[in-house]
Each structure stands twice: as C-alpha cells, then as structure tokens.
Design a protein around this motif. Structure first.
Motif, PDB file in Angstrom:
ATOM      1  N   UNK A  25       0.837  -1.201   0.000  1.00 34.66           N
ATOM      2  CA  UNK A  25       0.000   0.000   0.000  1.00 34.66           C
ATOM      3  C   UNK A  25       0.872   1.251   0.000  1.00 34.66           C
ATOM      4  N   UNK A  26       0.575   2.172  -0.904  1.00 30.35           N
ATOM      5  CA  UNK A  26       1.247   3.468  -0.942  1.00 30.35           C
ATOM      6  C   UNK A  26       0.378   4.455  -0.171  1.00 30.35           C
ATOM      7  N   UNK A  27       0.829   4.828   1.038  1.00 28.36           N
ATOM      8  CA  UNK A  27      -0.029   5.654   1.887  1.00 28.36           C
ATOM      9  C   UNK A  27       0.002   7.136   1.510  1.00 28.36           C
ATOM     10  N   UNK A  28       0.972   7.562   0.730  1.00 29.28           N
ATOM     11  CA  UNK A  28       0.956   8.960   0.276  1.00 29.28           C
ATOM     12  C   UNK A  28      -0.060   9.152  -0.840  1.00 29.28           C
ATOM     13  N   UNK A  29      -0.180   8.158  -1.702  1.00 34.44           N
ATOM     14  CA  UNK A  29      -1.164   8.218  -2.781  1.00 34.44           C
ATOM     15  C   UNK A  29      -2.482   7.537  -2.397  1.00 34.44           C
ATOM     16  N   UNK A  49     -12.779  -2.981  -7.220  1.00 30.48           N
ATOM     17  CA  UNK A  49     -13.283  -1.931  -6.330  1.00 30.48           C
ATOM     18  C   UNK A  49     -12.217  -1.512  -5.321  1.00 30.48           C
ATOM     19  N   UNK A  50     -11.458  -2.494  -4.830  1.00 28.44           N
ATOM     20  CA  UNK A  50     -10.417  -2.192  -3.851  1.00 28.44           C
ATOM     21  C   UNK A  50      -9.314  -1.334  -4.462  1.00 28.44           C
ATOM     22  N   UNK A  51      -8.964  -1.610  -5.674  1.00 33.00           N
ATOM     23  CA  UNK A  51      -7.935  -0.801  -6.327  1.00 33.00           C
ATOM     24  C   UNK A  51      -8.469   0.592  -6.662  1.00 33.00           C
ATOM     25  N   UNK A  52      -9.736   0.654  -7.079  1.00 26.10           N
ATOM     26  CA  UNK A  52     -10.303   1.937  -7.506  1.00 26.10           C
ATOM     27  C   UNK A  52     -10.701   2.816  -6.323  1.00 26.10           C
ATOM     28  N   UNK A  53     -11.198   2.190  -5.246  1.00 29.39           N
ATOM     29  CA  UNK A  53     -11.668   2.952  -4.088  1.00 29.39           C
ATOM     30  C   UNK A  53     -11.085   2.331  -2.821  1.00 29.39           C
ATOM     31  N   UNK A  54      -9.846   2.637  -2.566  1.00 28.27           N
ATOM     32  CA  UNK A  54      -9.143   2.034  -1.438  1.00 28.27           C
ATOM     33  C   UNK A  54      -9.855   2.265  -0.107  1.00 28.27           C
ATOM     34  N   UNK A  55     -10.376   3.461   0.083  1.00 25.38           N
ATOM     35  CA  UNK A  55     -10.968   3.812   1.375  1.00 25.38           C
ATOM     36  C   UNK A  55     -12.304   3.117   1.624  1.00 25.38           C
ATOM     37  N   UNK A  56     -12.769   2.337   0.663  1.00 24.97           N
ATOM     38  CA  UNK A  56     -14.008   1.593   0.866  1.00 24.97           C
ATOM     39  C   UNK A  56     -13.895   0.627   2.040  1.00 24.97           C
ATOM     40  N   UNK A  61     -14.921  -1.390   8.649  1.00 24.68           N
ATOM     41  CA  UNK A  61     -14.240  -1.489   9.941  1.00 24.68           C
ATOM     42  C   UNK A  61     -15.102  -0.844  11.019  1.00 24.68           C
ATOM     43  N   UNK A  62     -15.227  -1.502  12.160  1.00 24.07           N
ATOM     44  CA  UNK A  62     -16.018  -0.970  13.258  1.00 24.07           C
ATOM     45  C   UNK A  62     -15.535   0.433  13.621  1.00 24.07           C
TER      46      UNK A  62
END
Length: 355
Positions: A25-29, A49-56, A61-62
């Motif tokens: 995971x690239x946390x800056x991008x 979907x995971x690649x396109x919308x990482x923050x999904x 997450x609780x």
C-alpha cells in the motif's frame, strides 16, 4: 528503485502462496499497489473496487476501531513495523476478527499481512466462558460445601467425645465417619489450592477485547452464587478495549471479586469500578466486609505468609491466592495493591496498560 522492485516481486510471490491476506500500500497516494486473492476473499469485495476505491475498506471497519488503527499507523511510521494489530470488520452477513502485521518498506510504502482470526477469537471467548463456569463451580464448593463439611467434622468430634468408653464398634464407626469427612475436606482444599497456580508458568498471549464484557462475564457468574449480596458495576471510561492476556485478566478479576464475597457479610455490598487514567485502566473491587487487620497487611501478597484467613462461611484459606494473582498482574505489565480498614472493608486496585 530496483531494490524496491525486487522486494515487491518477492512479496507478491509470497502473496500468491499465502493463506493470509497480503498487500502493498502506498499511503501517500492512498492506493493499493498489490493485494492477493486471500485479501480479497477476507473482505468479500471485488478486487477492482479495492484498487479503484481504497478507502471503501474503512466502511467495513467498526467505528470504535478507527482511532485505534490511526494510533497503530503512527506507531508503524515511527518504529517501522507493527504486529498483531487486531480489528473487527462488519460485512453484510458476517462479522470477522482480523489481525495485521505491517512493515514500512520505503518512505511511502507499507507491506502487510492480514490473518482472519475469527475462529481463534470465538474459541478464546468459549474458553473464558467455560473457565468462568468452572471457577463459579469452585466458588460453590468453597462457599457451600467446605463449611458444612467442617461443621460435620466438629459434630463428629463432639459425639466421639460424648460416647468415650462405650462399645468399641460405636467408636470404630464414628472414627470411620470422621476419617471419611476429613478426606472430603482434604480433596476440596487440594482442589482449591491448585487454582490458578499453573497460569504463572504459561506464556503471555495478548489479544484485544472489551474490558466491560469480560468483567461482566465474571460478575454474572459470581452473582448467581451469592444472591444475598449486592453488586454494583461502575464504568467510567471513554474507550472499551484493552490488549492483554484475556485468560490471566479473567483470573485476576475473578479472584478479587471472589475474595470480596468471601469476606463480606450476607447483606454486604461489593462495588466493581473501571476507570481510566491516561494510557492505563484502573480496576477496583471494593467491599464493606470485615477488612484486613493491620498486622496481616504486610503478608497479603506473600506466598507462604501469615495472611491466610478462613472466610465468613468457614471457607479455608491456603495463603497462596493473592500471591499468585499479584504475579499474574506483573506478567501482564500490571500493578496490584489494596487499601483496607478493619471492620469497614477493603479495596483492591489493578492498574493495566490499555495496549
């Protein structure tokens, strides 16, 4: 750059063979550079979907875990790695417990391994529940069986003295009854004296769990055995999670409440309080029982001290319980102390780090 590329290739090779979720995971991008099939399976999401919308992923997450994960991320940046970071995810038809190990492999890139520990957590909770039932049974023995056995022994001794000089067969029968009663008492005392001893030599296994749930598990079982006493639980915390050894935590809390029951009269009150102070939780068990005499206080935590006392119902003390519990507290980086006034009651305090 070549070194990083080679590292990425090696991690991907591991990911293709691993039964755990693997990611880069690239946390800056804020985007995934790689996720393996198991990672996709754990979250039950489409890889695209995971690649396109990482923050999904955050949506699953609780909410109460978000702040915890943010603090773990800061630890990762500061120290370069984190291990056994536990979190819960809420899927449409399922809840999962996950554990993550992550490593900073470049200035902006993280490699991580995610394990589904749902079965392990359920098994752990089952063991704690069974232990609660077992310890409740032990308390039933010590409170409801030891006293009558000791009473029977005293009555037999009195009868034996009263018929002294009578026929030998009567004395012989009384002696047999007395020996049998003593054997029962010895079995009970040996059984109780071994309680929790082995736990001192077992390694510490830290897991993340909710403190209130674990305390309630103990309290509910012990309340059933002592309905004549009043119990109260005060909770004054903003967070509800702790990372420590759940079994040892259970044993400590159980022993402290059990001791309070043992030395509190039938109409007495026992108050369990959970407070927090900075990065620590403070647990206290307070009773309005008979208290601890000043001359016994220095010996309370000694292995073979003089502090052992019979309970109010004649329960025998072996002088080892609190010494074992103090050792367990130290094993999980905690502190145990007490305050007591004879005739007014006792408070035991346990301080444990949240993480």
């Amino acid at each position: 750059m070549t070194a990083n590329n080679n590292l990425y290739i090696d991690i991907k090779k591991i990911g293709e063979r691993s039964h755990d979720g693997v990611f880069i995971y690239d946390y800056t991008e804020q985007r995934f550079l790689y996720i393996n099939p198991t990672f996709i399976e754990i979250f039950s999401l489409d890889g695209k979907d995971l690649f396109a919308q990482t923050r999904i992923i955050l949506d699953y997450i609780f909410t109460e875990d978000h702040q915890y994960l943010q603090s773990r991320f800061q630890t990762l940046l500061a120290e370069g790695s984190i291990s056994t970071t536990e979190l819960k995810i809420n899927l449409e038809d399922d809840k999962k417990h996950l554990s993550c190990d992550a490593f900073l492999i470049s200035d902006s890139t993280i490699a991580g391994f995610i394990k589904d520990i749902t079965n392990d957590k359920e098994h752990e909770n089952y063991l704690v529940e069974i232990t609660a039932q077992k310890d409740a049974f032990l308390d039933m023995i010590t409170h409801n069986l030891s006293g009558p056995l000791l009473f029977s022994q005293n009555v037999l001794s009195w009868v034996q003295q009263s018929v002294a000089g009578n026929k030998g067969d009567v004395n012989s029968l009384l002696l047999m009854l007395q020996e049998s009663t003593q054997e029962c008492i010895d079995i009970v005392e040996d059984f109780l004296s071994d309680e929790h001893k082995d736990s001192q030599g077992i390694f510490v296994k830290k897991t993340r769990f909710t403190v209130v749930d674990k305390v309630n598990t103990v309290l509910n079982k012990l309340q059933e055995l002592s309905p004549e006493k009043k119990f109260k639980l005060n909770v004054n915390i903003s967070d509800n999670y702790i990372t420590t050894d759940s079994v040892k935590f259970f044993q400590i809390i159980h022993n402290l409440i059990s001791n309070a029951i043992k030395f509190t009269r039938e109409d007495g009150e026992i108050i369990i309080t959970i407070d927090e102070k900075g990065s620590d939780y403070i647990f206290s068990v307070t009773d309005n029982g008979i208290g601890i005499p000043d001359d016994l206080k220095p010996h309370i935590f000694k292995k073979k001290g003089l502090a052992g006392r019979d309970g109010l119902k004649g329960e025998k003390s072996h002088g080892v319980g609190l010494s074992v519990i103090k050792r367990l507290a130290e094993l999980i980086e905690g502190e145990l102390w007490f305050e007591s006034v004879e005739g007014k009651g006792t408070s035991f305090f346990l301080k444990l780090p949240k993480e």
